[in-house]
Scaffold this active site. Sequence first.
Site, mmCIF file in Angstrom:
data_model
loop_
_atom_site.group_PDB
_atom_site.id
_atom_site.type_symbol
_atom_site.label_atom_id
_atom_site.label_comp_id
_atom_site.label_asym_id
_atom_site.label_seq_id
_atom_site.Cartn_x
_atom_site.Cartn_y
_atom_site.Cartn_z
ATOM 1 N N GLY A 128 -37.529 -17.199 50.962
ATOM 2 C CA GLY A 128 -36.752 -15.971 51.171
ATOM 3 C C GLY A 128 -37.582 -14.740 51.453
ATOM 4 N N VAL A 181 -38.162 -6.691 43.109
ATOM 5 C CA VAL A 181 -38.182 -5.780 41.963
ATOM 6 C C VAL A 181 -36.901 -5.939 41.135
ATOM 7 C CG1 VAL A 181 -39.767 -4.149 43.047
ATOM 8 C CG2 VAL A 181 -37.300 -3.865 43.412
ATOM 9 N N SER A 228 -39.810 -12.555 54.682
ATOM 10 C CA SER A 228 -40.031 -12.460 56.136
ATOM 11 C C SER A 228 -41.503 -12.586 56.482
ATOM 12 C CB SER A 228 -39.512 -11.109 56.643
ATOM 13 O OG SER A 228 -40.245 -10.053 56.002
ATOM 14 N N CYS A 257 -49.219 9.460 31.744
ATOM 15 C CA CYS A 257 -49.938 8.543 30.822
ATOM 16 C C CYS A 257 -49.914 7.105 31.303
ATOM 17 C CB CYS A 257 -49.331 8.649 29.412
ATOM 18 S SG CYS A 257 -47.692 7.942 29.269
ATOM 19 N N GLN A 313 -42.018 -10.914 45.017
ATOM 20 C CA GLN A 313 -42.144 -9.572 45.592
ATOM 21 C C GLN A 313 -40.951 -8.724 45.167
ATOM 22 O OE1 GLN A 313 -43.602 -9.804 49.977
ATOM 23 N NE2 GLN A 313 -42.486 -11.702 49.593
ATOM 24 N N GLU A 344 -34.332 -18.260 58.129
ATOM 25 C CA GLU A 344 -34.802 -18.436 59.508
ATOM 26 C C GLU A 344 -36.324 -18.377 59.517
ATOM 27 O OE1 GLU A 344 -32.593 -15.160 60.898
ATOM 28 O OE2 GLU A 344 -34.024 -13.664 60.196
ATOM 29 N N HIS A 397 -44.728 -6.614 42.884
ATOM 30 C CA HIS A 397 -44.338 -5.293 43.389
ATOM 31 C C HIS A 397 -43.614 -4.477 42.329
ATOM 32 C CE1 HIS A 397 -44.475 -6.852 47.818
ATOM 33 N NE2 HIS A 397 -45.675 -6.638 47.320
HETATM 34 C C1 BV8 Z 1 -51.501 -2.715 49.778
HETATM 35 C C2 BV8 Z 1 -41.354 -2.415 46.342
HETATM 36 C C3 BV8 Z 1 -53.728 -2.174 49.590
HETATM 37 C C4 BV8 Z 1 -40.652 -1.190 46.746
HETATM 38 C C5 BV8 Z 1 -42.439 -3.168 48.365
HETATM 39 C C6 BV8 Z 1 -52.743 -5.518 56.263
HETATM 40 C C7 BV8 Z 1 -53.327 -6.002 55.100
HETATM 41 C C8 BV8 Z 1 -53.044 -5.427 53.865
HETATM 42 C C9 BV8 Z 1 -52.134 -4.378 53.768
HETATM 43 C C10 BV8 Z 1 -51.549 -3.907 54.918
HETATM 44 C C11 BV8 Z 1 -51.848 -4.457 56.159
HETATM 45 N N1 BV8 Z 1 -51.144 -3.789 57.089
HETATM 46 C C12 BV8 Z 1 -50.393 -2.832 56.471
HETATM 47 C C13 BV8 Z 1 -50.636 -2.878 55.163
HETATM 48 C C14 BV8 Z 1 -50.032 -2.014 54.161
HETATM 49 C C15 BV8 Z 1 -48.688 -2.517 53.643
HETATM 50 C C16 BV8 Z 1 -47.970 -3.472 54.537
HETATM 51 O O1 BV8 Z 1 -48.064 -4.684 54.368
HETATM 52 N N2 BV8 Z 1 -47.210 -2.922 55.471
HETATM 53 C C17 BV8 Z 1 -46.400 -3.764 56.334
HETATM 54 C C18 BV8 Z 1 -45.083 -3.061 56.615
HETATM 55 C C19 BV8 Z 1 -47.207 -4.043 57.618
HETATM 56 N N3 BV8 Z 1 -48.898 -3.146 52.356
HETATM 57 C C20 BV8 Z 1 -48.991 -2.365 51.267
HETATM 58 O O2 BV8 Z 1 -48.989 -1.162 51.314
HETATM 59 C C21 BV8 Z 1 -49.169 -3.079 49.941
HETATM 60 N N4 BV8 Z 1 -50.310 -2.538 49.287
HETATM 61 O O3 BV8 Z 1 -51.752 -3.334 50.772
HETATM 62 O O4 BV8 Z 1 -52.431 -2.078 49.056
HETATM 63 C C22 BV8 Z 1 -54.598 -1.440 48.701
HETATM 64 C C23 BV8 Z 1 -55.885 -1.914 48.574
HETATM 65 C C24 BV8 Z 1 -56.716 -1.239 47.728
HETATM 66 C C25 BV8 Z 1 -56.259 -0.121 47.058
HETATM 67 C C26 BV8 Z 1 -54.966 0.338 47.197
HETATM 68 C C27 BV8 Z 1 -54.117 -0.328 48.030
HETATM 69 C C28 BV8 Z 1 -47.980 -2.839 49.010
HETATM 70 C C29 BV8 Z 1 -46.763 -3.502 49.562
HETATM 71 C C30 BV8 Z 1 -45.641 -3.401 48.528
HETATM 72 C C31 BV8 Z 1 -44.653 -2.376 48.984
HETATM 73 N N5 BV8 Z 1 -43.480 -2.446 48.109
HETATM 74 N N6 BV8 Z 1 -41.420 -3.237 47.513
HETATM 75 C C32 BV8 Z 1 -39.174 -1.436 46.791
HETATM 76 O O5 BV8 Z 1 -38.712 -2.591 46.642
HETATM 77 O O6 BV8 Z 1 -38.498 -0.419 46.964
HETATM 78 S S1 BV8 Z 1 -42.408 -4.111 49.759
HETATM 79 C C33 BV8 Z 1 -40.866 -4.742 50.094
HETATM 80 O O7 BV8 Z 1 -41.063 -5.691 51.147
HETATM 81 C C34 BV8 Z 1 -40.266 -5.549 48.974
HETATM 82 O O8 BV8 Z 1 -41.119 -5.770 47.885
HETATM 83 C C35 BV8 Z 1 -39.997 -6.880 49.644
HETATM 84 O O9 BV8 Z 1 -39.994 -7.924 48.757
HETATM 85 C C36 BV8 Z 1 -41.167 -6.924 50.523
HETATM 86 C C37 BV8 Z 1 -41.177 -8.007 51.544
HETATM 87 O O10 BV8 Z 1 -39.914 -8.068 52.120
HETATM 88 P P1 BV8 Z 1 -39.102 -9.449 51.910
HETATM 89 O O11 BV8 Z 1 -38.953 -9.698 50.462
HETATM 90 O O12 BV8 Z 1 -39.754 -10.507 52.714
HETATM 91 O O13 BV8 Z 1 -37.687 -9.058 52.478
HETATM 92 P P2 BV8 Z 1 -37.280 -9.025 54.013
HETATM 93 O O14 BV8 Z 1 -35.972 -8.332 54.114
HETATM 94 O O15 BV8 Z 1 -38.437 -8.520 54.832
HETATM 95 O O16 BV8 Z 1 -37.083 -10.565 54.396
HETATM 96 C C38 BV8 Z 1 -36.038 -11.295 53.774
HETATM 97 C C39 BV8 Z 1 -36.167 -12.728 54.282
HETATM 98 O O17 BV8 Z 1 -35.185 -13.520 53.596
HETATM 99 C C40 BV8 Z 1 -35.886 -12.872 55.774
HETATM 100 O O18 BV8 Z 1 -36.871 -13.717 56.336
HETATM 101 C C41 BV8 Z 1 -34.519 -13.555 55.823
HETATM 102 O O19 BV8 Z 1 -34.411 -14.453 56.916
HETATM 103 C C42 BV8 Z 1 -34.504 -14.309 54.528
HETATM 104 N N7 BV8 Z 1 -33.158 -14.545 53.988
HETATM 105 C C43 BV8 Z 1 -32.069 -13.728 54.067
HETATM 106 N N8 BV8 Z 1 -31.028 -14.319 53.438
HETATM 107 C C44 BV8 Z 1 -31.468 -15.497 52.939
HETATM 108 C C45 BV8 Z 1 -32.828 -15.652 53.280
HETATM 109 N N9 BV8 Z 1 -33.541 -16.744 52.951
HETATM 110 C C46 BV8 Z 1 -32.919 -17.707 52.248
HETATM 111 N N10 BV8 Z 1 -31.619 -17.628 51.869
HETATM 112 C C47 BV8 Z 1 -30.872 -16.549 52.190
HETATM 113 N N11 BV8 Z 1 -29.580 -16.489 51.826
#
Ligand code: BV8
Length: 236
Positions: free
Chosen positions: A177, A94, A179, A121, A92, A204, A110
Amino acid sequence: MAPPNIVVLTGAGISRESGLHTFRDADGIWAKHRIEDVATPEAFRRDPARVRSFYNARRAGLRDPAVQPNAAHAALAELDARWAGDFLLVTQNVDDLHHRAGSRRLVHMHGELARDRCIYCQVVSPGGGDLTAETRCPACGRAGGMRPHVVWFGEMPLEMERIAAALAACDLFVSIGTSGAVYPAAGFVAEVRGRADTLELNLEPSEGSHLFDEARHGPATRLVPEWVEAMLAKWP
Ligand code: BV8
């Protein structure tokens, strides 16, 4: 017996120990910026300069020489190189740390922060410097339409057919890694559970931890090399 087919999903947590912020941790990106302001097509239409500035700052962070692939990225690259079964790393993220670590059977679902895309284009080009309203598309030559090659909320993630095929064929799904907050990636484990073994390696418990056969909690730079070493010992 043939080595299992593996799909690995990674999120921002795997890059945390390389110095890149995650999204939802206390010091995460979404603690400082609203998704609606910087990571949706509507935000880009409304205020492209603000969105370009948000991504230009993250690109600068990625170019920081202190930001390097860590032991978790390296371990996954070694598994990719040596694994005789099917293997696909779906990230996921970038950032380019998996690629720089040597992963090749790799999908950026992503998109990629360091690459540009032209809204006129649609051609994707190697980015690099700051994006501005004056940045010209190297393919069609038009200015004013350059965006980062990143999937925003509400946009379809990339290579979903390839990912679906790999999930359908996998015997082992490992989530590292992440959430488990963003779909469709967060839904992969529900797609494969019962048919494939499922393992979570995360600092976690994620939102989907209960869906995994096994969950190990700790830093990726410890858990991932340990897991890879055990896999390569079992399937030399
Ligand atoms: C889409 C790029 C459909 C931008 C990102 C239900 C079903 C389907 C979709 C949805 C739904 N409900 C809502 C939606 C829409 C939405 C969504 O999911 N919203 C959420 C908020 C509810 N989804 C979308 O819009 C997606 N598209 O569904 O399209 C569609 C269908 C037909 C036609 C058109 C469209 C698109 C989602 C992509 C968005 N872009 N990123 C950017 O980076 O700027 S998302 C963004 O969140 C990043 O990509 C990131 O990777 C992603 C997930 O976050 P995580 O990577 O998990 O990061 P996070 O901080 O959350 O967690 C970190 C974890 O690491 C933690 O658990 C932590 O404990 C752990 N950690 C920390 N340190 C360590 C560690 N682990 C190990 N070691 C460590 N040291």
